[in-house]
Design a protein around this motif. Structure first.
Motif, mmCIF file in Angstrom:
data_model
loop_
_atom_site.group_PDB
_atom_site.id
_atom_site.type_symbol
_atom_site.label_atom_id
_atom_site.label_comp_id
_atom_site.label_asym_id
_atom_site.label_seq_id
_atom_site.Cartn_x
_atom_site.Cartn_y
_atom_site.Cartn_z
ATOM 1 N N UNK A 101 -67.734 -37.921 -33.169
ATOM 2 C CA UNK A 101 -68.267 -37.201 -33.525
ATOM 3 C C UNK A 101 -67.485 -36.047 -33.099
ATOM 4 N N UNK A 102 -67.234 -35.548 -31.914
ATOM 5 C CA UNK A 102 -66.701 -34.197 -31.580
ATOM 6 C C UNK A 102 -64.909 -34.493 -31.726
ATOM 7 N N UNK A 103 -64.347 -35.028 -32.160
ATOM 8 C CA UNK A 103 -63.444 -35.273 -31.789
ATOM 9 C C UNK A 103 -62.361 -35.803 -33.204
ATOM 10 N N UNK A 104 -63.317 -35.751 -34.046
ATOM 11 C CA UNK A 104 -62.614 -35.798 -35.903
ATOM 12 C C UNK A 104 -62.943 -37.027 -35.600
ATOM 13 N N UNK A 105 -63.390 -38.026 -35.297
ATOM 14 C CA UNK A 105 -64.238 -39.338 -35.339
ATOM 15 C C UNK A 105 -63.414 -40.642 -35.025
ATOM 16 N N UNK A 106 -62.573 -40.284 -33.817
ATOM 17 C CA UNK A 106 -62.203 -40.869 -32.539
ATOM 18 C C UNK A 106 -62.224 -40.750 -31.364
ATOM 19 N N UNK A 107 -63.329 -42.753 -31.353
ATOM 20 C CA UNK A 107 -63.550 -42.668 -29.204
ATOM 21 C C UNK A 107 -62.178 -42.060 -28.556
ATOM 22 N N UNK A 108 -62.285 -41.010 -27.990
ATOM 23 C CA UNK A 108 -61.455 -40.880 -27.435
ATOM 24 C C UNK A 108 -62.175 -40.647 -25.769
ATOM 25 N N UNK A 109 -61.144 -41.557 -25.174
ATOM 26 C CA UNK A 109 -61.058 -41.805 -23.673
ATOM 27 C C UNK A 109 -60.017 -40.463 -23.068
#
Ligand code: MC0
Length: 146
Positions: free
Chosen positions: A130-138
């Motif tokens: 929700x804080x990255x534009x919709x990508x689960x960022x690792x």
């Protein structure tokens, strides 16, 4: 803002898959890729394999196949809700503590208080989609020599 020198490359793209061996077979027997690494990560609830092309270099992004250890795991729930597909994108960093601190200072929610252990003994952290534009960022800091 994060110091741009701290981001090194795209480390891997993670696919949620229901069956690891079938997903490996497609990549290796159809695409001609190879398994670079395979392990079970109980804490993350996955059996995973890292795949690369025949000419894979250190800075080429790998494909990470993520199969769930059970239905109540993160990947098990993801598959039940979304089906198989891209579950995450991972950026390789030089210093995960510095990047985590800078992300938090920018208001990005990280999922763990401290990094956890990921593939090959790496240290990993996730930013909430929700804080990255919709990508689960690792973000991943590889283990020395891996
Ligand atoms: C959920 N959402 C996603 C998403 N998962 N959006 C993009 N990509 C994803 N993968 C969105 C949903 O669409 C939903 O949006 C909202 O986030 C809440 O979703 P949920 O279905 O209720 O899911 P949660 O909140 O239970 O879990 C999501 C969360 C979880 C990101 C917290 O997946 C997590 O803890 N992930 C980090 C750990 C992980 O992924 N481990 C497996 C890989 P709406 O708009 O519908 O509200 S282990 C790994 O990768 C290691 C081995 C390694 O690389 O070394």
């Amino acid at each position: 803002m994060v110091n741009s020198d701290l981001f090194l490359c795209v480390d891997h793209v993670g696919y949620a898959v229901p069956n690891l061996d079938e997903a490996i077979t497609f990549h290796c027997d159809v695409l001609g890729w190879r398994v670079l690494h395979r392990e079970r990560n109980e804490e993350q609830g996955v059996e995973e394999a890292m795949l690369g092309t025949g000419t894979q270099g250190a800075e080429n992004a790998q494909i990470q196949l993520l199969a769930p250890l059970g239905p109540d795991t993160t990947i098990g729930k993801y598959l039940a809700k979304n089906g198989a597909g891209i579950q995450q994108v991972a950026y390789r960093v030089a210093d995960i503590d510095a990047v985590s601190e800078a992300l938090r200072a920018s208001g990005v929610r990280l999922l763990y208080p401290e990094p956890k252990i990921g593939t090959g003994g790496s240290r990993i952290q996730f930013a909430h989609p929700k804080d990255t534009g919709g990508i689960l960022l690792e973000i991943v800091e590889p283990a020395a020599g891996h």
